[in-house]
Write an enzyme that holds these catalytic residues in place. Structure first.
Site, PDB file in Angstrom:
ATOM      1  N   ASP A 263       0.872  -1.176   0.000  1.00 48.65           N
ATOM      2  CA  ASP A 263       0.000   0.000   0.000  1.00 48.65           C
ATOM      3  C   ASP A 263       0.912   1.229   0.000  1.00 48.65           C
ATOM      4  OD1 ASP A 263      -2.128   1.752   0.049  1.00 48.65           O
ATOM      5  OD2 ASP A 263      -3.174   0.759   1.680  1.00 48.65           O
TER       6      ASP A 263
HETATM    7  C1  NOJ Z   1      -4.018   3.926   0.234  1.00 48.55           C
HETATM    8  C2  NOJ Z   1      -5.219   3.053   0.419  1.00 48.55           C
HETATM    9  O1  NOJ Z   1      -5.107   2.348   1.634  1.00 48.55           O
HETATM   10  C3  NOJ Z   1      -5.404   2.045  -0.696  1.00 48.55           C
HETATM   11  O2  NOJ Z   1      -6.639   1.407  -0.508  1.00 48.55           O
HETATM   12  C4  NOJ Z   1      -5.339   2.719  -2.024  1.00 48.55           C
HETATM   13  O3  NOJ Z   1      -5.580   1.791  -3.055  1.00 48.55           O
HETATM   14  C5  NOJ Z   1      -3.957   3.343  -2.172  1.00 48.55           C
HETATM   15  N1  NOJ Z   1      -3.773   4.340  -1.126  1.00 48.55           N
HETATM   16  C6  NOJ Z   1      -3.759   3.988  -3.531  1.00 48.55           C
HETATM   17  O4  NOJ Z   1      -4.523   5.120  -3.646  1.00 48.55           O
END
Ligand code: NOJ
Length: 740
Positions: A263
Site C-alpha cells: 500500500d
Molecule cells: C491507500 C489506500 O489504503 C489504498 O486502498 C489505495 O488503493 C492506495 N492508497 C492507492 O490510492
C-alpha cells in the site's frame, strides 16, 4: 510477446532497470493534477525513474495517459510500457453505490456488472489496473473504511469479491474494456484495534483463518492479477514485511502467482512501526517478504539495487518480482498496444451513457434497505402520490452522493433527490427545504474542515423555513446522513451518529409533523435509535452515487419494492462495536427473553444490534416455513437438501433473500453461533409461493481446527433458513463419520 521473448527481455535488463520496474511513482511526477495525496519527489527531469519506474497511480484520461506513455516509452531503454493504476472503487465516471451498498444487494451479479462497467469506463480513460475490490472483513463500524468493504460476513464478502474480480477482468484482461484487479488489503486490515485506521491488529491465527482470509482467497481463486499488502501490523509484524503471510499463505496456500504491491508508503512505514531502522532495512524486509512493487515509499528506488550488490537480497528475488510484473504487462497486451483501451472517442461514448446510468439506477434500487415501515394500513411507504410531500434535509439537493473514493468524474453528473422527485411526483404536491447544513461547524473531515461564517444564523433560518414547510405537508421525507468524507480512509469515528445539527432538524420536524420518513445516507452502520424513534419509516441508502436520486425516489414511490439486506449489523449503541451476528459461542450464553445475570450480556444495552445482519423489509410480507431436510444425517461424501416454502403474504410483488445459516454444535474448538453458508433471491407475486432448497455439502461444514487443519468433524449441526441472521427456527442433522 511470447514467453521466450519476455524471458529474453528480463535477461537483457540491468539490475537497476529491473529494480525500477518494482517502483511505483506517484502520478504527480507525470502530471501535476494527479488525484492522489502525497509528494512529487522527482523534480529533476533527467531522473531515470521518470522513464523507467514500472508503474504509476492516480492519473487518468485517455489523451493525457497516451501522451505520458509516449514520452515515457521513448526514453525507456527497452520500450517497456508504463502501467497506469487507479482506485476505481465504485465507478469511474458513472458512480455506483459504494461497496457496502453493493454488499446490501446480496446480488453478486449486480456487483459483477457494476465492476464490468467501471472497468469499461476506466479502460477508456487509459487505466490498466484498479485497486479493487477491498476484501477486508469489516465488523467495526467505527472504522471508516467499512464503506469500501461489502461487510461483516466471510461468505458474502467472498461472493462479492470474486464477482468484482470477474467483472473487472472478464475472461481475459487483454480484451477491450477490462482492467486488472488488485485485491486489498492483505491481510486483516479491517480488524484495526478499536476501529482506528492504520492501527494494529491482534488476532489469533485461528480467527484470521476462520473469518478474515476467506474473501481474499476467493478473489485469488477468481484470478485477480494483483494483491495489495495492508498498512497494519498483525500480531506484532507489519503485514508488508511478513513473509509467512505473503509467501506461505498468499502464494503457497492460496496459490497466488500475480503481482504483490505494497500500500502507499507501507514499505517505509515499517520504520515508524519500529521494526526497521531505516528505509534501507525496510526495502530489504519488504523484498524478503515478497513485495514486488513498492508503492511510493521510495525504498526500492533508493536501496534495492545496492542491497543486491551487498548480497543482502538475492538477485533471484528481483528477477522473480520483475518477471511477474512483465507477465502482467504482457497479459494486458501492453507490449503490442501500450495504450490498451485509452481512447478519447470511447470515453465520450461510454462515460455516463444511458446503459451505464440504467445499471447505476438499478444498483441503487437494489442496495437500499428498508429498516422500518410502521403501521399496517397507515404505512407511509410507498409514498401516496396524492399527498403533499415535503422533502427536507441537506441531502435533498446539492450534496455529492458519491463516496470519498470516487476520484474521477464530477458530482454535477449526479441526480439529486429533488430532481428525481420533480420528474415523477405532481408538482403541486411537492415542497422542498434544506433544513440545515450537512455538518456541524466544527466537524473535522478527512483532508479539509467544515467551517462556515455565520453558520448559526444560517441554520436558524434553514430550520425555521423547514419547520414551516413540514407544517404544510402530509408527509415529510427527511434526507439526512454522513458527509461523503466521513467514511473512507482515515475516517475513524468514536460516535457513529448523525451530526448534531441534523438531529436537531429531526427533533424539530418530528414535533411539527409526525409523519416522517427518514432517508439515511452513510458509508457505515450508524446508531439509528433516535432516527427510528422519531420516524415512521426509515431507509438506509448508503453512498448511492450518480443515480442516487432516481434509485431512491423509485423506492420511495414504490416503482421498486425494496429488497436490500444489511451487510453489517447496525448497532444499538456504538459500545457494542465491533460486532457480528457470527460471533464465537461462549460458556454463558444469555438465555433468550431473560435478564441473564452473570451471562454474556451488557448491563446497559441489549446484546443484539438495532438491526441485524441480513435484515431488510419489503413493501410486501413473506412467510418462510420451517426447513425440511431430505435426511437427518449425511456422510462426508453425501449431501442433504434443506427446503423451505416461501410465500408472498402481502399485496405487492416483492423479492426476498433467503439465507442459509449453519452451526457446528460441538467441535474441537469453539465455533460461531451462526454462519451464513448460502443465499438466494426469489421474486414472488402476491399470494404466490415457491419452494427453495439449498444443498448442504461436507465442504460447507469445514473449519480450521486447533492444529490449523481445515476439515469437518462428525457431529451435530444446526440449520436455519430465514430472511435475516435473526432467524430462529432451526432443524438439526448429523454428519456421520465416513464409513457409517
Ligand atoms: C491507500 C489506500 O489504503 C489504498 O486502498 C489505495 O488503493 C492506495 N492508497 C492507492 O490510492
Amino acid at each position: 510477446m511470447t514467453e521466450q521473448e519476455l524471458r529474453q527481455l528480463l535477461k537483457d535488463m540491468s539490475l537497476e532497470e529491473k529494480v525500477f520496474q518494482m517502483v511505483q511513482l506517484p502520478g504527480q511526477n507525470f502530471d501535476t493534477s494527479a488525484a492522489v495525496t502525497g509528494y512529487a519527489d522527482r523534480q529533476d527531469q533527467n531522473d531515470p525513474l521518470l522513464s523507467q519506474a514500472g508503474s504509476t497511480l492516480g492519473i487518468f484520461g485517455a489523451a493525457k495517459l497516451k501522451a505520458i506513455q509516449d514520452t515515457y516509452m521513448e526514453k525507456q531503454p527497452h520500450h517497456i510500457p508504463l502501467l497506469f493504476m487507479l482506485d476505481v472503487i465504485h465507478g469511474y465516471e458513472t458512480a455506483f453505490p459504494c461497496p457496502l451498498g453493493l454488499g446490501a444487494t446480496f446480488a453478486p451479479k449486480i456487483a459483477e456488472t457494476c465492476a464490468q462497467v467501471s472497468a469499461r469506463e476506466a479502460a477508456a480513460g487509459g487505466i490498466h489496473v484498479t485497486f479493487s475490490p477491498m476484501a477486508d472483513l469489516a465488523r467495526d463500524a467505527r472504522w471508516g473504511r467499512v464503506m469500501e468493504s461489502t461487510g461483516e460476513d466471510p461468505y458474502l464478502n467472498s461472493q462479492m469479491a470474486a464477482a468484482m474480480v470477474r467483472g473487472f477482468q472478464g475472461e481475459d484482461v487483454k480484451e477491450p474494456g477490462q482492467v486488472a484487479s488488485c485485491v486489498k488489503h492483505f491481510a486483516a486490515y479491517g480488524a484495526a484495534a478499536a476501529g482506528l485506521d492504520y492501527s494494529n491488529v491482534e488476532l489469533s491465527r485461528h480467527t484470521l483463518r476462520e473469518y478474515y482470509l476467506g474473501a481474499y482467497g476467493a478473489a485469488v481463486e477468481a484470478g485477480c492479477e494483483m494483491v495489495m499488502t495492508s498498512f497494519n501490523s498483525w500480531n506484532g509484524i507489519p503485514c508488508t514485511g511478513n513473509p509467512w503471510l505473503m509467501k506461505d499463505v498468499l502464494r503457497r496456500e492460496m496459490g497466488f502467482d500475480g503481482v504483490l504491491i505494497s500500500d502507499w508508503g507501507a514499505v517505509g512505514e515499517m520504520v515508524n512501526h519500529g521494526i526497521c531502522e531505516d528505509l534501507e532495512q525496510a526495502a530489504q524486509k519488504a523484498a524478503e517478504a515478497g513485495v514486488d512493487i513498492d508503492m511510493c515509499a521510495d525504498a526500492y528506488a533508493r536501496h534495492l539495487a545496492q542491497l543486491v550488490r551487498m548480497g543482502k537480497v538475492e538477485e533471484r528475488t528481483i528477477d522473480d518480482a520483475v518477471w511477474r510484473i512483465l507477465v502482467l504487462k504482457n497479459k494486458l497486451g501492453l507490449f503490442e498496444n501500450p495504450y490498451k483501451d485509452a481512447d478519447e472517442i470511447k470515453e465520450k461514448e461510454c462515460f455516463l451513457c444511458q446503459e451505464h446510468r440504467r445499471l447505476a439506477r438499478e444498483a441503487v434500487r437494489k442496495s437500499i434497505v428498508l429498516l422500518k415501515n410502521a403501521g399496517d394500513d397507515t404505512r407511509l411507504l410507498p409514498l401516496n402520490r396524492e399527498k403533499k410531500i415535503a422533502f427536507i434535509g441537506p441531502y435533498v439537493e446539492g450534496e455529492d452522493m458519491r463516496s470519498s473514493w470516487v476520484v474521477t468524474g464530477s458530482a454535477e453528473a449526479s441526480v439529486s433527490i429533488r430532481q428525481a422527485a420533480k420528474e415523477v411526483l405532481p408538482a403541486q404536491n411537492l415542497l422542498f427545504a434544506k433544513g440545515c447544513t450537512l455538518l456541524d461547524n466544527d466537524t473535522i473531515l478527512n483532508l479539509d474542515e467544515f467551517h462556515m461564517d455565520g453558520w448559526e444564523e444560517e441554520n436558524a433560518r434553514l430550520l425555521k423555513e423547514a419547520a414551516e414547510t413540514a407544517r404544510q405537508a402530509d408527509v415529510v421525507v427527511l434526507c439526512l446522513g454522513e458527509h461523503r468524507r466521513q467514511s473512507g480512509e482515515a475516517t475513524s469515528r468514536t460516535q457513529i451518529v448523525l451530526p448534531k445539527i441534523q438531529r436537531k432538524l429531526l427533533h424539530t420536524i418530528a414535533q411539527v409533523n409526525d409523519q416522517v420518513v427518514s432517508v439515511i445516507f452513510s458509508g457505515r452502520p450508524l446508531e439509528l435509535r433516535e432516527v427510528s424513534q422519531y420516524s415512521r419509516a426509515v431507509l438506509e441508502v448508503w453512498m448511492p452515487g450518480t443515480e442516487g436520486g432516481h434509485g431512491i425516489v423509485d423506492v420511495l414511490t414504490g416503482v421498486y419494492n425494496p429488497s436490500g439486506k444489511l451487510p453489517m449489523s447496525f448497532p444499538y449503541t456504538v459500545g457494542q462495536e465491533p460486532m457480528s451476528y457470527s460471533a464465537y459461542s461462549t460458556g454463558r450464553p444469555k438465555p433468550e427473553g431473560m435478564r441473564g445475570d452473570y451471562t454474556t450480556r451488557y448491563l446497559d444495552a441489549p446484546n443484539e444490534p438495532l438491526y441485524p445482519f441480513g435484515y431488510g423489509l419489503s413493501y410486501t410480507t413473506f412467510s418462510i416455513s420451517k426447513p425440511v431436510l431430505s435426511s437427518s444425517s449425511m456422510t462426508a461424501d453425501g449431501s442433504i437438501t434443506a427446503a423451505v416454502t416461501v410465500k408472498n403474504t402481502g399485496d405487492w410483488e416483492g423479492t426476498e433473500t433467503l439465507q442459509l445459516y449453519l452451526r457446528d454444535v460441538t467441535a474441537s474448538c469453539i465455533r460461531p453461533v451462526k454462519e451464513l453458508k448460502g443465499f438466494c433471491q426469489v421474486t414472488l407475486q402476491p399470494g404466490k409461493e415457491q419452494t427453495v432448497s439449498f444443498t448442504v455439502t461436507e465442504e460447507m461444514l469445514r473449519f480450521h481446527n486447533p492444529k490449523e487443519e481445515y476439515g469437518s468433524e462428525p457431529g451435530l449441526f444446526r440449520l436455519w433458513i430465514g430472511a435475516s441472521s435473526d432467524c430462529r427456527e432451526y432443524v438439526e442433522f448429523e454428519l456421520k463419520p465416513s464409513g457409517q
